[in-house]
Design an enzyme around this catalytic site. Structure first.
Site, short mmCIF file in Angstrom:
data_model
loop_
_atom_site.label_atom_id
_atom_site.label_comp_id
_atom_site.label_asym_id
_atom_site.label_seq_id
_atom_site.Cartn_x
_atom_site.Cartn_y
_atom_site.Cartn_z
N LYS A 31 -13.60 65.62 -39.54
CA LYS A 31 -12.38 65.51 -40.33
C LYS A 31 -11.36 66.46 -39.72
CE LYS A 31 -9.87 66.88 -43.18
NZ LYS A 31 -8.38 67.16 -43.08
N GLU A 64 -16.88 79.02 -39.93
CA GLU A 64 -16.20 79.88 -38.96
C GLU A 64 -14.77 80.06 -39.46
OE1 GLU A 64 -14.00 79.69 -34.82
OE2 GLU A 64 -15.91 78.59 -34.79
N CYS A 69 -8.64 82.07 -33.49
CA CYS A 69 -9.38 82.89 -34.45
C CYS A 69 -9.84 84.20 -33.84
CB CYS A 69 -10.56 82.11 -35.01
SG CYS A 69 -11.67 81.44 -33.76
N GLU A 117 -4.51 88.06 -41.17
CA GLU A 117 -4.49 87.26 -39.95
C GLU A 117 -3.14 86.56 -39.83
OE1 GLU A 117 -7.44 84.20 -37.64
OE2 GLU A 117 -7.10 83.83 -39.77
#
Length: 511
Positions: free
Chosen positions: A190, A265, A299, A403
């Site tokens: 997806k 993750e 990431c 982040e």
């Protein structure tokens, strides 16, 4: 087919060449257009809309799952050596279509073509690596008391759902399909509704290379519709999710309620630690690569730069000088080093966090005006953020703990090893980190002490499919690469066989 101008025309050409102009879910060997709400695709480099398509919706998700259930049964019964042969054929096919995939990725997401080519090459590597594992998944013979032959074998879950992000669509599609397929599972990818095209094309290529119908599927649509349906269906064996912490937590709750295990993750806020005895030129080059490649949309980005006090000014100057020379430009131009932020909402988030950092007292030491090559061109409406270095980001500041997911690095100083380690471990994230030093003992001590799933010494951002990858804390759980994929995507079954036809009755256990 090559282009050097990112525009609606080039994106449309990529869509037409690769997918025949159709956007939809892939199952049973073909693309199925959806019947849900209309969604649109926008060029990150110009801000223009170049395509519209229908969300698959809950009905579309149901159809994809049904296809995958059939595919899982077919694939499970394919012998291990034949699975290995087919996955090798997929690797060869992806390599043959590498330039097409890279062009599609760059033209439609704004990712620099040089980065897109590297990521497609990694997908080839993934299928090649896991094809070698497909016929090496083995159980054990276990000695137990009594007259028994007891052994284990590892069985696939059946259907694996993998939800992938918009920052590296084709890379994460390979990352989350090759391993489960090698283990004998069917896969439903997806992708983000912002960047579905390269994933659908990858599925087509894999199917044409020999994967049976229903084994490699793609469900195209939004998380609230398609994603929700996929992660709560009891026919799904396991869910793998790559994305933000808030979304990952929502997925984790939904799957837990449905009794579905997960691999997560999530984000990172990785510390890049530079000691005074480091090779400063090499460390500066590493700091640039750590945060500005991929426009910081990574990431594992080294978004926290911790510099020992005695070299602070000299090192910050080195990094700022290098950042100022990075070339922003047309993503399809091979000389472009930094592309735009892929989505408009993320662009706005990055700009807001830069403003917050300055308001909190950090000093911007890099340029804040777009070059004329961007501002005075057809690219002016794109999601462009200049490579940004903010000095003086203190412990506890928003930029220290949040982040950014853009080309923004916050720098500060430390005095001792203990202080550097404490600062590196000062967030809830634990995905990656690095240390730069010529002291071997210090390097290993810091590597052992920093809580991160991946850590580099005098390097940054090198990963390989053969090496486990994942995080601690808010960066997720589970490992989606390396030999550990066997444990992630198969389940052990114990089999007991009596080796004596007569004798004492079977023992009775209340369990």
């Amino acid at each position: 087919m090559t282009h050097t101008i990112s525009s609606v025309e080039t994106a449309t050409a990529a869509l037409q060449q690769s997918l025949g102009g159709r956007i939809g879910s892939f199952m049973d060997g073909r693309v199925h257009t959806g019947s849900g709400d209309e969604l649109s695709l926008t060029l990150a480099a110009t801000g223009e809309t170049f395509a519209r398509f229908a969300d698959a919706g809950a009905d579309g998700a149901e159809a994809v799952i049904t296809s995958a259930v059939r595919g899982a049964q077919t694939w499970r019964n394919v012998g291990a050596f034949e699975r290995a042969r087919i996955l090798r054929a997929v690797a060869v096919a992806v390599e043959a279509h590498a330039e097409e995939l890279a062009f599609l990725e760059s033209a439609t997401t704004g990712k620099a073509i040089r980065d897109a080519r590297v990521e497609v090459a990694k997908v080839v590597e993934m299928f090649g690596y896991y094809s070698g594992w497909a016929d090496k998944i083995m159980g054990q013979t276990i000695p137990v008391p009594g007259n028994w032959h007891t052994y284990t074998e590892r069985e696939p879950y059946g259907v694996i759902v993998a939800i992938t992000p918009w920052n590296a669509p084709v890379f994460t599609a390979g990352w989350n399909s090759a391993a489960p397929l090698a283990a004998g599972n069917a896969v439903i990818l997806k992708p983000s509704e912002f960047t579905p095209l390269s994933t659908v094309r990858l599925a087509q290529i894999a199917h044409d290379a020999g994967l049976p119908d229903g084994v490699f599927n793609v469900a195209v649509g939004a998380g609230a519709t398609v994603g929700s349906a996929l992660t709560t269906d009891e026919r799904v064996g396991k869910v793998s999710f790559i994305g933000s912490v808030p979304t990952g937590r929502r997925v984790s709750v939904a799957t837990a309620q449905a009794g579905i295990p997960t691999v997560l993750e999530l984000g990172g806020k990785s510390a890049n630690i530079v000691f005074a005895d480091a090779d400063l030129d090499r460390a500066a080059d590493g700091a640039i690569s750590a945060i500005f490649s991929g426009a910081g949309q990574s990431c594992v980005a080294g978004s926290r730069l911790l510099v020992q006090r005695e070299i602070r000014d000299a090192f910050i100057e080195r990094v700022a000088e290098r950042a100022g020379k990075l070339r922003l430009g047309d993503p399809l131009d091979a000389t472009t080093e930094v592309g735009p932020i892929i989505t408009r909402p993320q662009f706005e988030t990055v700009q807001s966090l830069i403003s917050t950092g300055v308001a909190d007292g950090a000093r911007r030491v890099t340029a804040d005006q777009l070059p004329e090559s961007i501002a005075g061109s057809h690219l002016a409406g794109g999601n462009w953020v200049l490579p940004t270095l903010l000095d003086g980001v203190r412990q506890g500041d928003t930029l220290e703990t949040t982040e950014v997911f853009g080309p923004v690095v916050g720098a500060d100083t430390f005095d001792t090893e203990e202080e550097a380690i404490a600062r590196a471990n000062g967030t809830r994230f634990g995905l990656a980190g690095a240390v730069w030093t010529e002291n071997v003992s210090r390097a290993h001590f810091v590597a052992r002490s920093v809580r991160a799933g991946t850590f580099w010494i005098n390097a940054y951002k090198t990963i390989h499919v053969a090496v486990p990858f994942g995080g601690f804390g808010d960066s997720g759980h589970g490992r989606s690469s390396g030999p550990g994929f066997i444990e992630e995507y198969t389940q052990p079954k114990a089999v007991w066989v009596p080796t004596q036809a007569t004798g004492a009755p079977f023992p009775s256990l209340s369990y």
